[in-house]
Design a protein around this motif. Structure first.
Motif, PDB file in Angstrom:
ATOM      1  N   LEU A  40      -3.497   9.572   2.402  1.00 23.36           N
ATOM      2  CA  LEU A  40      -3.353   9.852   3.967  1.00 23.36           C
ATOM      3  C   LEU A  40      -3.511   7.918   4.580  1.00 23.36           C
ATOM      4  CD1 LEU A  40      -6.874  11.945   4.654  1.00 23.36           C
ATOM      5  CD2 LEU A  40      -5.068  12.046   5.449  1.00 23.36           C
ATOM      6  N   ASP A  41      -1.724   8.326   4.717  1.00 19.39           N
ATOM      7  CA  ASP A  41      -1.335   6.963   5.077  1.00 19.39           C
ATOM      8  C   ASP A  41      -1.385   6.044   6.473  1.00 19.39           C
ATOM      9  OD1 ASP A  41      -0.325   3.887   4.678  1.00 19.39           O
ATOM     10  OD2 ASP A  41       1.868   5.031   3.454  1.00 19.39           O
ATOM     11  N   GLU A  42      -2.140   5.348   7.265  1.00 23.87           N
ATOM     12  CA  GLU A  42      -2.449   5.168   8.645  1.00 23.87           C
ATOM     13  C   GLU A  42      -2.612   6.754   9.130  1.00 23.87           C
ATOM     14  OE1 GLU A  42      -0.828   1.355   9.775  1.00 23.87           O
ATOM     15  OE2 GLU A  42      -0.311   0.925   7.552  1.00 23.87           O
ATOM     16  N   PRO A  43      -3.180   7.667   8.934  1.00 19.61           N
ATOM     17  CA  PRO A  43      -3.375   8.420   9.360  1.00 19.61           C
ATOM     18  C   PRO A  43      -3.852   8.211  11.160  1.00 19.61           C
ATOM     19  CG  PRO A  43      -5.545   8.904   8.210  1.00 19.61           C
ATOM     20  CD  PRO A  43      -4.740   7.412   7.787  1.00 19.61           C
ATOM     21  N   LYS A  72       1.082  -1.396  -0.104  1.00 21.59           N
ATOM     22  CA  LYS A  72      -0.257   0.199  -0.125  1.00 21.59           C
ATOM     23  C   LYS A  72       0.854   1.341   0.394  1.00 21.59           C
ATOM     24  CE  LYS A  72      -2.128  -1.527   4.397  1.00 21.59           C
ATOM     25  NZ  LYS A  72      -0.737  -2.294   4.652  1.00 21.59           N
ATOM     26  N   SER A  73       1.666   1.215   1.008  1.00 22.53           N
ATOM     27  CA  SER A  73       2.797   2.851   0.796  1.00 22.53           C
ATOM     28  C   SER A  73       3.433   2.904  -0.433  1.00 22.53           C
ATOM     29  CB  SER A  73       3.823   2.564   2.060  1.00 22.53           C
ATOM     30  OG  SER A  73       2.950   2.347   3.362  1.00 22.53           O
ATOM     31  N   THR A  74       4.087   1.387  -0.672  1.00 26.22           N
ATOM     32  CA  THR A  74       4.607   1.519  -1.921  1.00 26.22           C
ATOM     33  C   THR A  74       3.903   2.755  -3.251  1.00 26.22           C
ATOM     34  OG1 THR A  74       5.711  -0.185  -1.145  1.00 26.22           O
ATOM     35  CG2 THR A  74       6.549   0.276  -3.379  1.00 26.22           C
ATOM     36  N   HIS A 105       2.337  11.306   5.311  1.00 25.07           N
ATOM     37  CA  HIS A 105       2.949   9.931   5.978  1.00 25.07           C
ATOM     38  C   HIS A 105       2.449   8.527   7.206  1.00 25.07           C
ATOM     39  CE1 HIS A 105       5.572  10.901   2.709  1.00 25.07           C
ATOM     40  NE2 HIS A 105       4.934  12.319   2.929  1.00 25.07           N
ATOM     41  N   GLN A 106       2.911   8.122   6.556  1.00 24.23           N
ATOM     42  CA  GLN A 106       2.506   6.936   7.898  1.00 24.23           C
ATOM     43  C   GLN A 106       3.303   7.456   8.723  1.00 24.23           C
ATOM     44  OE1 GLN A 106       3.265   2.407   6.340  1.00 24.23           O
ATOM     45  NE2 GLN A 106       2.468   1.712   8.516  1.00 24.23           N
ATOM     46  N   HIS A 107       4.860   7.658   8.574  1.00 24.91           N
ATOM     47  CA  HIS A 107       5.351   8.668   9.776  1.00 24.91           C
ATOM     48  C   HIS A 107       5.943   9.776   9.221  1.00 24.91           C
ATOM     49  CE1 HIS A 107       6.932   4.475  10.530  1.00 24.91           C
ATOM     50  NE2 HIS A 107       6.776   3.897   9.550  1.00 24.91           N
TER      51      HIS A 107
END
Ligand code: ATP
Ligand code: MG
Lengths: 525, 310
Positions: free
Chosen positions: A175-178, A54-56, A96-98
């Protein structure tokens, strides 16, 4: 009042299509012919297990990676992004996730970074601040432009990230794992903001492992598994169970633990006090007992002392007063090694900081603890072949997805890192296990797996202290639930004694008696 | 012995302190740019030597100190590009590349000096420029306003650097690239370009630091003219907490002590000259050991940036 629309001077994106995207990393096919699209005015959720890609996929849409194959089309036009600058110019933003913030700078400085100023070369922070205030009004994103990032809570930092994207006129926002790091209340606020954005015509990509959030906020769902698109569904036309099946490839049934066979007290905490990082007292007299064969869950809103409690128990933080006993033996000031020898294991909350070394390989991380155990030594040397065999065994047993045993840990996905730490800690058959947020950011399949493992460990007689902000997790696993509020345990209830709402009340500082009253009051009316 | 404390002596010490602070200011402010962007350049001393030689050599042959300064800047820029290439593009260990650069500058400047010049000449360097009116003020005038242009320039550099770092969009980019390059990158800031710029700016200033030494302070060149001055300049950046005003304080403290020990020797005070020469260095070590500036250290200092790590 300012309306949101006036800020977007960029051309609006009506539709983005990603076609047949392929992305390879050494030893990993992260995306294999993935199709994904997003329209203005909708929330498109992206689901998939840890490492599904997913993030990729989203990092390619944001110009951080370049696809090996495939095409990205914006409103029918093929585009190629060489860096995030190109994506930003095209109207794409990413949370980002981080988080990507500079802690030593202010909110306004973080927002202004990389933008042309109206008074080039001088900064125009007063103007930036004014526009931040307008944006926060329009979207309900409360934040002080002159505060430093390091002073902000996680929720506030996330608002800054969203403002950063909006400020740049992003029309599609990823929104990556917000929600992974937010409290339930903060999730509600975030959703209110997201709904406003969708109303304004933004297109949103929403990544989360929490299905109820996906069901609530999204219009469509795409599921990825092992880098491939499994399917796209309208959220209205799909059930939670179907989504789980698409993600995991099988059904995941809710766990129903057997009644506990409780033994003697293994872990005892008496009137524990400790200071927090900012110099205030964070633990103000914690009392707690965990018996062999039981799981005690510590529930509470984050920041009420849970982290400090875990750190005291593992010896990472000094207790200023009180006692910690393991099997009746005083361990309050014992060094880590002695606690380990007494049979304590630890699954840390900040796994990248406290539990593992990013640059080390999978194998090295598995042997961080036991590297000097006699069975892995040959004289003064390490017995690498035996270590490799043991690593292979643990990786298989705990289902850790890694291309090789010498892959550096930083290339594994979040859930797999967590499984690896679990493998290391549980393989030592601990007497006492401290698990802090063991499934944060971990997918459904792995969560189920970790939960099963914890229950097995409980059946084997381990005393488990489970610290978690996920109430569902606490309620599924714990035999007793201890609610923590402002540095104290304010009440302990049996598993079925209280509802989620009642525990929620206790977490907000209401006493156990009153909270349980609330239940009956609600029933009678 | 009473003359040690006479007004004339104190004015003399302070005057030379201001003069002596010049190369430190150029070099440290320059190094502050590089470090703020996340690159530790330990090669400052080597760049200074090359700058000092080029300025000296060009001045010797053209009689024009300005051409000399220009040559020093050009040579500084080239060495800055070399440092950036190694540490930013090829992502080599910064400390090691810096030491390599130092050895290179030390060796090459000595070689060029031997081959092209041979013996020690003095040249006529930058002349003293008395600032009208201000230089007439008793004491103050002599201490601050009767120097050559490079001295004034070095002091003007301090507010200029502060302005650039704190008030401009470039300064914001430099700071963020040194604190969290991934964040800057995700906003479309070209991390490598900002680091190239900062390292090269720092190297140009280091070149000027060398030029100020050979064409304004001592007006000659000899092998290893700087005698490790560039390393003190690096230490001053830590001392000053990566801020121009802090660096100014450090440079002044250091050069006052240095001027003091020089005067002690001039006045024939009876202490071992080696001990006197050690004084400023001992001070630096002591202050570095006790200053708690780590908090302000750029978080990405010494860390090459590569996109795409989680
Ligand atoms: N920079 C990288 N180098 C090598 N491999 C990588 C890199 N980034 C990701 N991978 C690999 O690619 C795969 C997909 O990772 P990705 O981060 O996209 O997963 P994800 O779906 O976002 O998972 P999670 O839910 O844990 O965040 C994983 O196997 C991961 O190990
Ligand atoms: Mg991810």
């Amino acid at each position: 009042m300012a309306t949101a629309g006036q800020f977007t001077q960029l051309p609006r994106i009506r539709r983005i299509e990603m076609r047949e995207i392929v992305k390879r990393f050494p030893g990993v096919l992260a995306n294999s012919k993935v199709n994904f699209d997003i329209n203005a005015g909708e929330v498109h959720a992206l689901l998939g297990e840890n490492g599904a890609g997913k993030s990729t996929l989203m990092r390619q849409l944001y110009g951080l990676y370049r696809p090996d194959e495939g095409q990205i089309l914006i409103d029918g036009q093929a585009v190629e992004f060489h860096s995030p600058a190109d994506a930003i110019r095209a109207g794409i933003g990413m949370i980002h996730q981080h988080f990507m913030l500079v802690p030593t700078l202010t909110v306004a400085q973080n927002v202004a970074l990389g933008l042309k100023s109206s008074r080039e070369p001088l900064l125009d922070l007063d103007r930036v601040s004014a526009r931040i205030s307008e944006l926060s009004q329009a979207y309900g994103l409360k934040v002080d432009p002159s505060a430093y990032i390091w002073q902000l809570s996680v929720g506030e930092q996330q608002r800054v990230e969203i403002i950063k994207a909006l400020y740049r006129g992003a029309s599609v926002i990823i929104l990556d794992e917000p929600t992974a790091v937010l409290t339930p209340q903060e999730v509600n606020d975030l959703f209110a903001t997201l709904k406003r954005m969708v109303g304004e015509g933004h297109g949103l990509v929403f990544i989360s492992h929490k299905l109820h959030e996906v069901m609530e906020i999204s219009d469509r769902v795409t599921v990825l598994r092992d880098g491939q698109t499994i399917g796209v569904r309208r959220t209205k036309e799909v059930t939670r169970d179907e989504l789980v099946k698409m993600m995991v490839g099988r059904e995941v049934k809710p766990l129903s633990p057997q009644p506990a066979k409780v033994g003697a007290v293994r872990l005892e905490v008496k009137d524990l006090h400790a200071m927090g990082d900012r110099g205030t007292e964070m633990l103000r007299g914690v009392n707690l007992q965990v018996h062999a064969g039981e799981i005690v869950g510590v529930a509470g809103v984050s920041g009420n002392g849970q982290r400090e409690l875990a750190e005291c128990l593992t010896g990472l933080r000094k207790a200023t007063h009180g006692q910690i006993l393991i099997n009746g033996e005083d361990m309050t000031h014992a060094p880590l090694l002695k606690r380990m020898a007494a049979g304590q294991a630890y699954i840390p909350e900040e796994r990248m900081r406290d539990g593992a070394i990013r640059e080390f390989s999978v194998q090295e991380n598995l042997f961080l603890r036991d590297h000097s155990a006699p069975q892995y030594r040959r004289g003064v040397f390490l017995d690498f072949s035996r270590m490799a065999a043991r690593t292979r065994q643990m990786v298989d047993e705990f289902n850790v997805k890694t291309p090789r045993l010498d892959t550096p840990l930083k290339n594994l996905s979040g859930g797999n890192i967590q499984k690896l730490i679990l493998a290391r800690e549980l393989s030592r058959k601990p007497m006492v296990l401290i698990a802090a947020q063991p499934t944060r950011g971990v997918d459904i399949g792995a969560t189920e797996y970790i939960h099963k493992r914890l229950l097995e460990q409980r059946a084997a007689g381990t005393a488990i202290l489970l610290i978690s902000e996920d109430l569902d997790e606490i309620r599924t696993l714990s035999d007793r639930i201890a609610v923590m509020y402002e540095g104290r345990i304010t009440g302990i209830v049996e598993r079925d004694q209280a509802t989620v709402e009642q525990i929620g009340l206790m977490m907000a500082g209401i006493s156990k008696e009153e909270a349980l009253q609330h239940h009956s009051a609600a029933e009678h009316s | 012995m009473t003359e040690i404390l006479s007004a004339a002596v104190i004015v003399g010490i302070l005057t030379s302190a201001i003069r002596l602070a010049t190369p430190y200011l150029f070099a440290s402010i320059g190094e502050a740019f590089a470090q703020t962007s996340g690159v530790l350049n330990l090669g400052v001393d080597g760049i200074m030597l090359m700058g000092a030689f080029s300025a000296f050599y060009v001045t010797l042959h053209t009689g024009n100190v300005w051409l000399g300064a220009l040559a020093a800047m050009a040579v500084g820029l080239l060495m800055g590009l070399l440092m950036s290439l190694i540490s930013v593009t090829f992502k080599a260990e910064q400390g090691i590349s810096g030491i390599g650069l130092y050895m290179f500058g030390l060796g090459l400047s000595s070689l060029l000096f031997k081959v092209l010049v041979g013996t020690v000449y003095t040249i006529s360097g930058f002349p003293v420029v008395k600032i009208p009116f201000l230089s007439q003020i008793p004491y103050i005038g002599q201490i601050f306003f009767q120097h050559s242009l490079p001295v004034y320039a070095a002091f003007l550099l301090v507010p200029l650097a502060w302005w650039l770092l704190d008030k401009t969009t470039w300064g914001l980019k430099i700071k963020s690239v040194g604190q969290n390059p991934a964040a800057a990158d995700s906003l479309g800031v070209n991390v490598d370009r900002v680091r190239y710029f900062s390292v090269c700016l720092g190297a140009v200033l280091a070149g000027l630091a060398g030029a100020s030494l050979s064409t304004a302070l001592v007006n000659l060149f000899q092998e290893n003219l700087t005698a490790g001055l560039g390393f003190i300049a690096v230490a001053l950046v830590y001392f000053g907490g990566w801020r121009p005003l802090g660096i100014l304080t450090g440079a002044l403290l250091f050069s006052v002590v240095n001027a003091f020990q020089l005067w002690l020797q001039v006045l024939g005070v009876n202490i071992q000259s080696d001990v006197a020469v050690m004084l400023p260095y001992l001070l630096t070590i002591a202050v570095l050991a006790f200053s708690m500036n780590r908090v302000r250290q750029p978080a990405a200092l010494n860390k090459p940036f590569e996109r795409g790590e989680n």
